[in-house]
Design a protein around this motif. Structure first.
Motif, PDB file in Angstrom:
ATOM      1  N   THR C 184       0.844  -0.981   0.006  1.00  0.00           N
ATOM      2  CA  THR C 184      -0.246  -0.166  -0.289  1.00  0.00           C
ATOM      3  C   THR C 184       0.404   1.435  -0.230  1.00  0.00           C
ATOM      4  O   THR C 184       1.862   0.540   0.482  1.00  0.00           O
ATOM      5  CB  THR C 184      -1.188   0.472   1.095  1.00  0.00           C
ATOM      6  N   PHE C 185       0.146   2.466  -0.810  1.00  0.00           N
ATOM      7  CA  PHE C 185       0.889   3.420  -0.287  1.00  0.00           C
ATOM      8  C   PHE C 185       1.173   4.204   0.360  1.00  0.00           C
ATOM      9  O   PHE C 185      -0.592   4.683   0.650  1.00  0.00           O
ATOM     10  CB  PHE C 185       0.777   3.811  -1.964  1.00  0.00           C
ATOM     11  N   PRO C 186       1.272   5.373   0.793  1.00  0.00           N
ATOM     12  CA  PRO C 186       2.824   5.594   0.715  1.00  0.00           C
ATOM     13  C   PRO C 186       4.353   5.316   1.358  1.00  0.00           C
ATOM     14  O   PRO C 186       4.618   5.354   1.103  1.00  0.00           O
ATOM     15  CB  PRO C 186       2.935   7.469   0.637  1.00  0.00           C
ATOM     16  N   THR C 187       3.556   3.877   1.794  1.00  0.00           N
ATOM     17  CA  THR C 187       4.504   3.329   3.097  1.00  0.00           C
ATOM     18  C   THR C 187       4.843   2.094   2.564  1.00  0.00           C
ATOM     19  O   THR C 187       5.698   1.837   2.952  1.00  0.00           O
ATOM     20  CB  THR C 187       4.105   2.903   4.599  1.00  0.00           C
ATOM     21  N   VAL C 188       4.649   1.893   1.962  1.00  0.00           N
ATOM     22  CA  VAL C 188       4.879   0.668   1.113  1.00  0.00           C
ATOM     23  C   VAL C 188       5.177  -0.527   1.708  1.00  0.00           C
ATOM     24  O   VAL C 188       5.766  -1.187   1.792  1.00  0.00           O
ATOM     25  CB  VAL C 188       6.542   0.666  -0.229  1.00  0.00           C
ATOM     26  N   LYS C 411       3.413   3.639  -6.867  1.00  0.00           N
ATOM     27  CA  LYS C 411       4.245   2.601  -5.606  1.00  0.00           C
ATOM     28  C   LYS C 411       4.108   1.479  -6.889  1.00  0.00           C
ATOM     29  O   LYS C 411       4.892   0.903  -6.481  1.00  0.00           O
ATOM     30  CB  LYS C 411       2.650   1.870  -5.006  1.00  0.00           C
ATOM     31  N   GLN C 412       2.826   0.937  -8.193  1.00  0.00           N
ATOM     32  CA  GLN C 412       3.791  -0.410  -8.609  1.00  0.00           C
ATOM     33  C   GLN C 412       5.123   0.191  -9.240  1.00  0.00           C
ATOM     34  O   GLN C 412       5.204  -0.736  -9.688  1.00  0.00           O
ATOM     35  CB  GLN C 412       2.947  -0.124 -10.299  1.00  0.00           C
ATOM     36  N   GLY C 436      -2.950  14.142  -0.680  1.00  0.00           N
ATOM     37  CA  GLY C 436      -2.833  13.216   1.409  1.00  0.00           C
ATOM     38  C   GLY C 436      -1.153  12.967   1.496  1.00  0.00           C
ATOM     39  O   GLY C 436      -0.418  13.947   1.120  1.00  0.00           O
ATOM     40  N   LYS C 437      -1.331  13.275   3.083  1.00  0.00           N
ATOM     41  CA  LYS C 437       0.111  12.987   4.110  1.00  0.00           C
ATOM     42  C   LYS C 437       0.827  12.334   3.201  1.00  0.00           C
ATOM     43  O   LYS C 437       1.270  10.873   3.411  1.00  0.00           O
ATOM     44  CB  LYS C 437      -0.178  12.635   4.986  1.00  0.00           C
ATOM     45  N   PHE C 442       5.928  10.655  -2.365  1.00  0.00           N
ATOM     46  CA  PHE C 442       6.540   9.810  -2.480  1.00  0.00           C
ATOM     47  C   PHE C 442       6.563  10.087  -3.666  1.00  0.00           C
ATOM     48  O   PHE C 442       7.092   8.836  -4.829  1.00  0.00           O
ATOM     49  CB  PHE C 442       5.040   8.732  -2.124  1.00  0.00           C
ATOM     50  N   THR C 443       5.337  10.559  -5.296  1.00  0.00           N
ATOM     51  CA  THR C 443       5.245  10.273  -6.598  1.00  0.00           C
ATOM     52  C   THR C 443       6.986  11.219  -6.685  1.00  0.00           C
ATOM     53  O   THR C 443       6.990  10.823  -7.911  1.00  0.00           O
ATOM     54  CB  THR C 443       4.306  10.905  -7.012  1.00  0.00           C
ATOM     55  N   ARG C 444       7.560  12.394  -5.983  1.00  0.00           N
ATOM     56  CA  ARG C 444       8.772  12.211  -6.181  1.00  0.00           C
ATOM     57  C   ARG C 444       9.867  11.695  -5.985  1.00  0.00           C
ATOM     58  O   ARG C 444      10.550  11.492  -6.861  1.00  0.00           O
ATOM     59  CB  ARG C 444       9.125  13.798  -5.276  1.00  0.00           C
TER      60      ARG C 444
END
Lengths: 321, 332, 652, 211, 153
Positions: C184-188, C411-412, C436-437, C442-444
């Motif tokens: 799961t994002f953003p914690t993987v 994430k993928q 989101g927090k 994460f996308t960076r």
């Protein structure tokens, strides 16, 4: 034995089982039969059927709910009985229906027209049928009128001359003269411009005296003294004498009869001002027949169309906004 | 059989560069009982160049005259082999639904249309009105073993909303038709990609690049032929194949017949109707390969049938043995 | 009646296009109005206090507030007049915001219209009567429909608060979409490590009854006392006997059956336990794949089952349960992306959905977590992700943003690099939506650390070339057409309302939008309520949302249900039908049309009459419109009240 | 690169493109799908999606002078795949029509070829392939255009040396004449209809919006 | 006070509380500008609407009447709109028989989410009524005004 005599016999036969048999007798005026309530076999001798037996005896039935009663009916009257049964306003086991084939009934208003001033309708002393003719006895001699000229309009479009669902049927069944009701009267009226149509009602309704004879004659008007026309809660109508309130009462009447009116025409016949109030009801009946293939008093197997619904209404084309 | 009678609009190229398309179309329709009445004294449909540069009213006026001509011989439904003509006829009818546009067109033609018209492609009529089963029944010489790449071009099905024929992104009608001729139809993913259209003349780098890509893919799929339904596509892929090879350094030699030509061949309608001689790249090697493959396929089928029969036979033996051994009531 | 009228400015919301003072002035002349004023915010504390004060000072017996929609603040003002000692039904609202100031620009027309709406409200109010609610007992049990993460959260919270919970799940196991995710994002972090224990809690909680492989068949009754019929679909396995040993799945000869849990990325047996962590861990037969059902010959599983649980003749079972409240948590499904013929329409095996890719990434998936191409089992080197497939696309009637695709694609892409360090990912996107927090960071990271190439533009065509896929798109930032050779194409397919959602909404009598998502009571103030009392929403059934939001809504819905069922008795709405026995002729037309069977026959002095069962009547008024005599009247919406409104307009 | 003054957008131009094409340009959210799918992209000066953006920004001169609008092959891939259901090819076509009206030269070879085609139809009633090619070569001076094709075509009878003249060619020529004289201009037709009291048609079109 | 002369006509809407009234609210929340003629009567359900309300309005001074309820199958009360559909469809047939243009009454279904649709319905219906112009009024009795005056004194 004539049909009338046969009917008299049947009425007498039915009597022990029912408290009363409703039919017709000769009225005070020669052209108008009056209701007859046969309680003893002797009463049955006054029974008259035929061309003058105009009024619809079904109108009396709801009052007798709870006890068994007999009723002699023409085809159109039988439809009223059928609709009352379908709505549970009377019970099948509480009514003995005696039917006979009907060749049509007189429209007294047409007689006045047909006489064309030859004599005052009030002076008619006696009347009888002779084949295709109506023979009137007047102070100035006999006048013969062709029955086709003085028979009620509703008879011309009658599809059920033989009483449906009768317990006893006297006589040979008749073939209806037409195969379908084309509502030509409604179509003809609607061929007028909207303006003309409203002019028409404005003029006609101005004669209304709010006597409610139309309602009282209607066999489907079962509210009687509880009619909203007389109520303040709900207060649909005021006591105003304006055309608007008079018209609105006719709209109420028509809307309460939507999907229920059998077209017996008693409302219109009863109107002392001769306002053609049946037209509104027939406009609705035509729509109900189109939409739900339902003819009141005939297609009574299912629930009345406005007390039921279908998830999909194939005939209703809703506006696509 | 009124549904099998149409007005016929050959299109200008039918008299020149797509002669073979025009002829084979007539022959095939005749063989299938589709009666064609040529629109008398037809004019240019007002196709793309006019529509491109001038105005929709002018191009639709030209189309409208064709419908008016058809009306003069009592015809309302027109079919045409050319997708470019089809598109313009179609657009004209669609735009003329709008009263003002119709009035503008009539101001040009001075010939108001009186009937409701329709227009379809020959391919659509063959697939939808005639149907593949009737086509299959008419086949005398199946194309068994012929590997074909069906190429629809970009015009035939677009715009999908108004053409209402087949799937605009992945049409399959030509695939089905060719299958019913017995051919092996290859999945051709670029079946609706543009070939370069009318830019063959004014912009020479376009066709080698766009049509080259199509030929590359066909070669990669080992197709014997690229089958087309459009005169422009055919011209770009066939006539200009040498230009393409020269520009791209390729050595393709892939024939590009019209689907009607293959139908004429399969129906056995004769050389004149087939018109393979009109192609720049010869069909002969393709047919030769087809026959070789067909022979191989038949051999395999025969062997398989023999195996199957053997298997069935032994199964039947077993069964009858079982029946014989079954107790009670199993009288032989 | 002594009526007070209050015209609300709603700041400038109303006063901007309505002359409120003028409306108040005109209202003062309406019949029975003894006090009229305009006020800045009628709903604010000082606004309400002013109303209360006016009631006392002017001895008002009825109040009209002209402000926003009654669907918003009618309850607020009713409570206010009640505080001043008036019956709450001696109050009317005129909606001069949503129906006037917000939709018309003409000040004169708006002012005139507002005054007319107030006139209507006054005319009706004059006929209002005091109405008193009845009380009825509630069933302290809640139904949760859907066993995804939102439903699980709602069920556990409600059960922990002491309520009995009945959970209905359509699939053979709970877990929903989240159970199919690898990380799961953003914690993987591992999806099943978070969800698994919660699923076990559901199974073991003494207050929770789970019906898996079941659907809600019918719902009747009302808030506090719903009657729910549940269809337990036949799995051909008696779950009371099945131990989940899995022997049957090993011996089943139909090994090539479609694997629903793995989104078709692998094969499974026809008798199947969906996945190792399934709750309940029970086997079930998928009839369309089972040899016995297809050919009439097999029966291996029945023979092998050590507890004799397999029963091929098993029928669906119908269960009824009474509940006081309902939480709908039916989630979402992926839209059918095969309408995108330009991406192959499903014909190319190496063009897969993001959810299929999750199964390829998952250690419990069909490849054991090795990323392999479906076509030839090779490891892909070049992976192209296409976003917004079935999102923000009017041409396929999916104009909305699915909201979670940007994040799971990132994430993928990260996981791809983790699994295949030599691989290169390309992501075609239109806009990156990451509010989101920790989301945007994460996308960076995926671009900066994992070196995924992000290309701003849509993809127009995917076609096979050799054993590769050619992806033709645009890079709008460069302003060019671009092509990428890909080994694997992953489509970030958008979500849509779960299959059959509108059908369930009809059963629950709640609204849904054009796309099948359930309508919340108010977009801001009632996010988990619906307009049907006692029915609440959680998770993506209300609109697509990610896991944290779904869980939050699950808890929120549970809180609402707990609040509702914390009371022993509920008030019944007194806006119900009433019979005037004096006018009733007992014809029974009302009985035949009542959708709730709330009217019954009775007798008065030997005459047939009808009567209304007060706690059953829901106040629709169908009977009222049916009765020719007008003997049955819907309180607060009587014929006379509606006629008064009509006349207030028509007489002028 | 020039700084573009966004406040200088030519709103009339935007409106005219919207009216002629019947497309709402504000629906374009610049996803680039049109550019992505366009087979002719490599011949353009501006990719289609940028052209759409220029129209949105009201850059009239830039748009009407763009090579893009002449090189579009009208294959409609862009329209078919636009997620916002914009008929992009129709927008490009509208721009090309406007460029013609504005007397823009366009891409010379392309415009000349098309003009030759139109002229051929005007003269003969049908397009005469050989004749229009000859005219094109003559006008552009590109005498070697497709001479390599002649040997492939001539012996096969695929080139008709003489044009097919139809009987109705005068009728066709009349259509062109009336068009040049403005008989189909919207305003002219509308006022004529009004004069003829065809109010039904006029009423349908007096409203706002695009037909 | 009256409808704005030359600008508005008298249009009355009967809206069910759950769907269409909500849809009208949604249109308001979205600031979807609409003509100002319509005045809304809120009822719990389209099944509550006695067709006589419509006739009353049309006969007593409305130029147009619009009814809107939940879409079929979406009724908050499960069945109310099914009854309404039949009654409204039937009553429409009475209008031409009275000399009232049937286009003065329409019914439709708008859900709480369909703000745009509501705007469209209001726009089209209002335009339709304006095309028809003011409705003709049947006269009331002149005496009534006298009575009213007496009552007022």
């Amino acid at each position: 034995m004539s049909i009338q005599e046969e009917l008299q016999a049947v009425i007498k036969e039915a009597l022990p089982d029912v408290s009363c048999v409703i039919g017709w007798r000769e009225g005070p005026e020669p052209l108008r039969a009056a209701p007859l309530f046969v309680r003893t076999p002797a009463d049955a001798d006054a029974f008259r059927s035929g061309y003058f037996a105009v009024n619809n005896p079904a109108v009396f039935l709801p009052e007798y709910k709870g006890g068994k009663v007999g009723v002699v009916v023409k085809g159109c009257d039988a439809r009223s009985v059928g609709q009352l049964l379908a709505e549970g306003l009377i019970r099948r086991e509480e009514v003995k229906v005696i039917g006979f084939p009907c060749n049509g009934v007189i429209d007294v208003d047409k007689v006045a027209v047909a006489l064309a001033g030859a004599c005052d309708p009030g002076e008619i002393q006696a009347a009888r049928e002779e084949g295709d003719e109506l023979v009137l006895t007047t102070p100035s001699g006999e006048i013969r009128l062709r029955k086709t000229a003085v028979t009620a309009d509703k008879c011309g479009r009658c599809l059920f001359p033989n009483a449906l669902d009768a317990d006893v049927f006297v006589g040979d069944t008749l073939e209806p003269a037409v195969s379908a009701d084309d509502y030509a009267d409604v179509a003809a009226f609607e061929a007028l411009s909207l303006e003309k149509r409203m002019d028409f009602w404005e003029q006609e309704m101005s004669r209304c005296v709010r006597c409610y004879a139309c309602r009282n004659a209607c066999p489907m008007c079962v509210c009687r003294e509880h009619c909203v026309a007389l109520s303040r809660d709900p207060r649909w109508l005021t006591q105003s004498d304006g055309v608007r309130d008079k018209m609105f009462f006719q709209i109420i009447h028509a809307s309460h009869l939507a999907g229920r009116c059998t077209g017996c025409g008693e409302c219109q016949r009863a109107c002392p001002a001769r306002i053609p109030v049946l037209l509104l009801k027939r406009a609705l009946s035509r729509r109900v027949e189109d939409l739900f293939a339902y003819r009141a008093g005939v297609d009574v197997a299912g629930p009345p169309p406005l007390l039921s619904f279908a998830l999909e209404e194939p005939k209703i084309k809703e506006r696509d906004w | 059989m009124s549904s099998q009678h149409f007005g016929y609009f050959p299109g200008c190229s039918g008299l020149g560069t797509s002669l073979e398309y025009e002829r084979s179309t007539r022959a095939v329709c005749g063989a299938l009982g589709v009666a064609l009445t040529e629109v008398p004294d037809w004019n240019c449909c007002g196709s793309s160049p006019v529509a491109h540069t001038a105005d929709h009213a002018l191009s639709s006026a030209l189309a409208s005259r064709i419908f008016a001509q058809a009306e003069s011989v009592g015809i309302a439904d027109i079919i045409t082999p050319c997708p470019s003509c089809l598109k313009n006829l179609h657009n004209a009818l669609r735009r003329m639904e709008d009263p003002l546009f119709r009035a503008r067109v009539e101001a040009l033609t001075q010939r108001p249309l009186r009937r409701a018209h329709t227009t379809k492609s020959v391919l659509q009529v063959l697939v939808e009105d005639v149907g593949c089963s009737r086509i299959r029944d008419a086949v005398r010489r199946p194309l068994k073993g012929l590997r074909v790449a069906p190429y629809y071009g970009c015009l035939l099905t677009r715009p999908g909303d108004s053409m209402k024929f087949d799937n605009p992104e992945n049409p399959v009608s030509l695939d089905r038709l060719l299958e019913s001729l017995g051919a092996e139809v290859l999945p051709f993913p670029l079946k609706v990609e543009c070939c370069g259209a009318a830019f063959g003349v004014p912009a020479r780098d376009v066709v080698p690049r766009l049509s080259g890509k199509l030929l590359d893919l066909a070669a990669e799929l080992d197709a014997d032929a690229v089958v087309v339904a459009c005169p422009l596509c055919q011209m770009n892929l066939d006539l200009r194949q040498d230009q393409i090879n020269a520009a791209n350094g390729t050595r393709h030699s892939i024939p590009v017949p019209y689907f009607t030509q293959l139908m004429a061949y399969a129906f056995g309608l004769g050389d004149e109707a087939e018109g393979f001689a009109k192609l720049a790249v010869s069909m002969a090697p393709a047919f030769a390969r087809m026959e070789g493959r067909a022979a191989a396929i038949e051999r395999q089928e025969r062997e398989a049938a023999a195996r199957e029969a053997k298997k069935a036979g032994s199964a039947a033996e077993k069964k009858s043995a079982k029946a014989a051994s079954a107790p009670a009531g199993g009288g032989l | 009646m002594r009526i007070g009228v209050f015209i609300c400015h709603c700041g400038s919301n109303i006063a901007g296009t309505v002359d409120c003072a003028s409306v108040a002035e005109q209202a003062a002349a309406f019949p029975d109005v003894v006090f009229s004023t305009d006020t800045l915010y009628a709903c604010s504390e000082p606004g309400q206090d002013a109303i209360i004060e006016a009631i006392k000072e002017h001895r008002l017996t009825g109040v009209v507030v002209a402000s926003c929609t009654p669907r918003m603040h009618e309850p607020t003002f009713r409570r206010a007049v009640e505080r001043a000692g008036l019956n709450r039904y001696l109050f009317e609202m005129a909606n001069i915001r949503e129906h006037v100031s917000w939709i018309g620009k003409d000040m004169q027309a708006n002012t005139n219209k507002s005054a007319e709406l107030v006139r209507m409200a006054v005319a009706k109010l004059r006929l209002n009567t005091e109405l008193k609610p009845k009380f009825f007992p509630v069933t302290k049990r809640v139904l949760v429909i859907g066993g995804g993460v939102a439903g699980i959260q709602a069920a556990l919270d409600a059960a922990d608060a002491g309520l009995e919970v009945v959970m209905v799940e359509r699939e053979p196991s709970i877990g929903g979409k989240m159970a199919k995710l690898d990380k799961t994002f953003p914690t993987v972090d591992c999806s099943s490590c978070i969800l698994g224990p919660r699923m076990v809690d559901v199974a073991q909680h003494p207050n929770i009854t789970l019906h898996a492989a079941s659907e809600v068949e019918a719902v009747s009754g009302y808030v506090g006392n719903f009657e729910v019929t549940i269809r337990k679909k036949s799995t051909c396995v008696d779950w009371s006997k099945c131990t989940g040993c899995g022997l049957c799945t090993e011996k089943c000869p139909a090994k090539k059956s479609y694997d629903r849990f793995n989104e078709g990325m692998g094969h499974t047996s026809a008798i199947v336990i969906p996945f190792p962590q399934a709750i309940p861990k029970k086997a079930g037969i998928e009839k369309e794949h089972c040899r016995l059902f297809r050919t009439g010959k097999c029966g291996v599983c029945a023979k092998i089952c050590p507890t004799g649980a397999v029963d091929y003749a098993m029928r669906d079972q119908i269960v009824s349960v009474k509940v006081g409240g309902i939480v709908a948590a039916t989630g979402y499904d992926l839209m059918d992306w095969t309408v995108y013929e330009e991406y192959g329409g499903g014909r190319y095996p190496d063009v897969i959905t993001s959810l299929q890719y999750e199964r390829l990434l998952s250690a419990s998936g069909p490849t054991g977590g090795h990323v392999k191409r479906p076509s030839d089992g090779r490891e892909p080197q070049s992976v192209v992700f296409i976003q917004c497939v079935g999102s923000r696309d009017c041409s396929v009637d999916r104009p909305y943003c699915s909201g979670f695709c940007c994040m799971y694609t990132a994430k993928q892409a990260i996981l791809t690099k983790d699994h295949l360090p030599d691989s290169q990912s390309y992501v075609f996107y239109m806009d990156i939506r990451s509010p989101g927090k920790g989301y945007d960071e994460f996308t960076r990271r995926v671009q900066e650390e994992y070196r995924a190439r992000y290309i701003r533009g849509r993809v127009s065509l995917v076609y096979p070339k050799g054993d590769k896929l050619m992806v033709r798109g645009a890079d709008t930032l460069m302003g060019t057409q671009v092509e990428v050779e890909a080994d694997l194409v992953v489509l970030a397919v958008g979500g849509e309302a779960a299959r059959g959602a509108p059908h369930l909404a009809e059963k629950l009598r709640i609204s849904y939008d054009a796309y099948g998502f359930f309508m919340e009571g108010h977009p801001k103030l009632k996010p988990v309520e619906t307009n049907t009392a006692g029915v609440f929403l959680a998770g993506s059934c209300q609109g697509l949302k990610d896991i944290p939001s779904s869980v939050a809504q699950g808890s929120a819905a549970a809180a609402k249900v707990i609040g509702l069922l914390s009371r022993d008795m509920l008030e019944s709405d007194p806006q119900i039908a009433q019979v005037n026995a004096g006018r009733c002729i007992g014809c029974g037309k009302c009985i035949s049309v009542c959708p709730f069977k709330a009217i019954q026959e009775t007798e008065a002095r030997g005459l047939p009459k009808v009567e209304v069962i007060e706690t059953v009547c829901q106040g629709c008024g169908v009977c009222n419109a049916t009765c020719p005599q007008g003997a049955i009247q819907l309180s607060h919406f009587t014929d006379n009240q509606i006629l008064a409104e009509v006349e207030a307009l028509c007489r002028f | 690169m020039e700084t573009i003054g966004l406040h200088e957008a030519d709103e009339d131009f935007i409106r005219e493109v919207e009216e002629r094409s019947g497309q709402a340009l504000s629906r374009c959210y610049q996803c680039g799908n049109c550019t992505a799918g366009c087979p002719m992209s490599f011949t353009y000066d501006y990719p289609v999606s940028r052209l759409m953006r220029f129209i949105q920004a009201g850059r009239k001169d830039l748009v009407l002078s763009a090579r893009t609008i002449w090189m579009c092959a009208s294959c409609e891939t862009c329209s078919e795949r636009c997620p916002n259901k914009i008929d992009v090819a129709g927008v490009v076509e509208a721009c090309r029509h406007m460029a013609c009206r504005a007397g823009k030269d366009g891409v010379y070879a392309v415009k000349t070829f098309w003009d030759a085609f139109v002229l051929s139809v005007n003269q003969h009633g049908r397009a005469h392939e050989a004749g229009l090619l000859a005219m094109y070569m003559f006008r552009t001076g590109r005498f070697w255009t497709d001479v390599d094709l002649a040997p492939k075509m001539l012996p096969k009878g695929k080139i008709a040396i003489l044009p097919h003249r139809i009987q109705g060619r005068r009728e066709v020529a009349e259509i062109f004449r009336r068009f040049r004289e403005g008989a189909a201009d919207e305003e002219a037709v509308r006022s004529r209809l009004a004069a003829e009291r065809r109010d039904d048609v006029v009423a349908a079109y007096s409203g706002e919006g695009c037909p | 006070m009256s409808v704005l002369k030359g600008q508005e006509l008298r249009i009355i809407g009967f809206l069910c509380n759950w769907c269409s009234y909500g849809g009208a609210d949604t249109a308001g929340i979205g600031r979807f500008v609409q003509p100002t003629d319509l005045r809304v009567v809120r009822v719990p359900c389209s099944g509550r609407i006695n067709p006589l309300f419509i006739m009353k309005a049309l006969l007593y001074g409305a130029d147009g009447v619009l009814v809107s309820g939940c879409h079929p199958r979406d009724c908050h009360y499960a069945e109310g709109n099914f009854y309404a559909r039949r009654r409204l469809e039937v009553i429409k047939a009475l209008l031409p028989a009275l000399g009232i243009d049937p286009r003065r009454f329409e019914y439709t279904w708008v859900s709480a989410s369909e703000g745009r649709r509501w705007q469209h319905v209001v726009e089209s219906f209002t335009m339709q009524i304006h095309d028809l112009g003011p409705a003709r009024r049947l006269p009331d009795a002149p005496e009534l005004d006298v009575l009213k005056m007496v009552a007022a004194e």
